[in-house]
Motif scaffolding. Sequence first.
Motif, PDB file in Angstrom:
ATOM      1  N   UNK A  11      20.426 -44.736   0.690  1.00 20.14           N
ATOM      2  CA  UNK A  11      20.208 -44.133  -1.034  1.00 20.14           C
ATOM      3  C   UNK A  11      18.788 -43.305  -0.717  1.00 20.14           C
ATOM      4  N   UNK A  12      18.314 -43.444   0.297  1.00 15.01           N
ATOM      5  CA  UNK A  12      16.944 -42.585  -0.288  1.00 15.01           C
ATOM      6  C   UNK A  12      17.188 -41.516   0.838  1.00 15.01           C
ATOM      7  N   UNK A  13      18.144 -41.987   2.014  1.00 12.78           N
ATOM      8  CA  UNK A  13      18.558 -41.207   3.268  1.00 12.78           C
ATOM      9  C   UNK A  13      19.343 -40.239   2.335  1.00 12.78           C
ATOM     10  N   UNK A  46      21.631 -38.022   9.811  1.00  9.36           N
ATOM     11  CA  UNK A  46      21.680 -38.041   8.441  1.00  9.36           C
ATOM     12  C   UNK A  46      23.457 -38.336   7.999  1.00  9.36           C
ATOM     13  N   UNK A  47      23.716 -38.818   7.168  1.00  9.98           N
ATOM     14  CA  UNK A  47      24.964 -38.804   6.592  1.00  9.98           C
ATOM     15  C   UNK A  47      25.969 -38.140   6.609  1.00  9.98           C
ATOM     16  N   UNK A  48      26.858 -38.332   6.947  1.00  5.85           N
ATOM     17  CA  UNK A  48      28.207 -37.374   7.513  1.00  5.85           C
ATOM     18  C   UNK A  48      27.781 -36.475   5.958  1.00  5.85           C
ATOM     19  N   UNK A  49      28.160 -36.803   4.668  1.00  8.12           N
ATOM     20  CA  UNK A  49      27.888 -35.629   3.548  1.00  8.12           C
ATOM     21  C   UNK A  49      26.885 -34.606   3.849  1.00  8.12           C
ATOM     22  N   UNK A  50      26.118 -35.346   4.193  1.00  5.28           N
ATOM     23  CA  UNK A  50      24.860 -33.945   4.524  1.00  5.28           C
ATOM     24  C   UNK A  50      25.038 -33.016   5.779  1.00  5.28           C
ATOM     25  N   UNK A  51      25.090 -33.647   6.947  1.00  8.70           N
ATOM     26  CA  UNK A  51      25.817 -33.214   7.703  1.00  8.70           C
ATOM     27  C   UNK A  51      27.084 -32.080   7.156  1.00  8.70           C
ATOM     28  N   UNK A  52      28.056 -32.317   6.459  1.00  8.62           N
ATOM     29  CA  UNK A  52      28.826 -31.555   6.232  1.00  8.62           C
ATOM     30  C   UNK A  52      28.584 -30.255   5.125  1.00  8.62           C
ATOM     31  N   UNK A  53      27.561 -30.550   4.467  1.00  7.30           N
ATOM     32  CA  UNK A  53      27.283 -29.444   3.770  1.00  7.30           C
ATOM     33  C   UNK A  53      25.704 -28.639   4.734  1.00  7.30           C
ATOM     34  N   UNK A  61      30.440 -27.941  15.791  1.00 10.79           N
ATOM     35  CA  UNK A  61      30.572 -28.712  14.510  1.00 10.79           C
ATOM     36  C   UNK A  61      32.185 -29.646  14.537  1.00 10.79           C
ATOM     37  N   UNK A  62      31.550 -30.473  13.316  1.00 12.81           N
ATOM     38  CA  UNK A  62      32.234 -32.109  13.879  1.00 12.81           C
ATOM     39  C   UNK A  62      33.692 -31.973  13.055  1.00 12.81           C
ATOM     40  N   UNK A  63      34.627 -32.412  13.021  1.00 13.70           N
ATOM     41  CA  UNK A  63      35.632 -32.487  12.688  1.00 13.70           C
ATOM     42  C   UNK A  63      35.164 -33.510  10.918  1.00 13.70           C
ATOM     43  N   UNK A  64      35.132 -32.472   9.911  1.00 11.92           N
ATOM     44  CA  UNK A  64      35.513 -32.673   8.265  1.00 11.92           C
ATOM     45  C   UNK A  64      36.120 -33.290   7.755  1.00 11.92           C
ATOM     46  N   UNK A  65      37.365 -34.364   7.857  1.00 14.44           N
ATOM     47  CA  UNK A  65      38.499 -34.711   7.087  1.00 14.44           C
ATOM     48  C   UNK A  65      37.960 -34.903   5.662  1.00 14.44           C
ATOM     49  N   UNK A  66      38.377 -33.840   4.698  1.00 11.76           N
ATOM     50  CA  UNK A  66      37.885 -33.660   3.253  1.00 11.76           C
ATOM     51  C   UNK A  66      38.907 -32.707   2.388  1.00 11.76           C
ATOM     52  N   UNK A  67      39.448 -33.594   1.754  1.00 11.06           N
ATOM     53  CA  UNK A  67      40.765 -32.441   1.489  1.00 11.06           C
ATOM     54  C   UNK A  67      39.889 -31.044   0.578  1.00 11.06           C
ATOM     55  N   UNK A  68      38.655 -31.009   1.125  1.00  9.10           N
ATOM     56  CA  UNK A  68      37.923 -29.458   0.107  1.00  9.10           C
ATOM     57  C   UNK A  68      38.083 -28.889   1.601  1.00  9.10           C
TER      58      UNK A  68
END
Length: 213
Positions: free
Chosen positions: A78-80, A127-134, A159-166
């Motif tokens: 959570x802190x990360x 860092x978390x995947x969400x932060x990598x994407x951002x 760039x990694x492959x980010x599998x999201x609906x957005x």
Amino acid sequence: MTDVIFNKEEDVISPVNYAMDGPLCFYDVLADYFVQVPESGKPVLDMIVQLWSQSFASHIFSLLFHKWMFEVHLDNPEVLLRYSSALVQGATNVFWIDIQTNTRRFQSIFRYLLDDVALDHTRLNKIPLQAQRDMYLLLSRFILFYNSAGKVDSFLKQCPVFQTAFLVGGPADIFVNELTDQLQKLKVEPVLLHYLSEIKVLQGTTSTIQVWN
């Protein structure tokens, strides 16, 4: 801490203490120092956490701890995530300050995030995947502003492959979407012209063929 600024044998600023893009700013010195002596940054970090709800807290965090984030080990997920999100948000805000003033005071931070994080997955994966994407979305918006068009090919390949609906499509599609959105937000004419000139530089590169076709 003066060892970071001054040569140990002479009371002068050492040539190695100049940043790649000009003289060191205070945050460059402190960012390096907090990596070399991590415990020294704890009082500052504690103060930032207490001010977390203030809009400027993420600015300060990104300036002082953008290197520390990737050099220390944080056990609490959570802190990360909180720190990673603050880094991206703070970097976004200070980069926009550069755009609004048509300056590049924070270019050293951008170069670190691009060269030492996005193009070096040993740090990025901390860092978390969400932060990598951002992080990749952030760098896509500012890579042309900070005169890094020549690194777009490497940036897209890493760039990694980010599998999201957005995020639909590959790295090149995401890059174009972010760049297009950025161009629509620009209000400073010299900055807009700079972006357009950098897009011309991209023509003929592998990434451009993929991006603009």
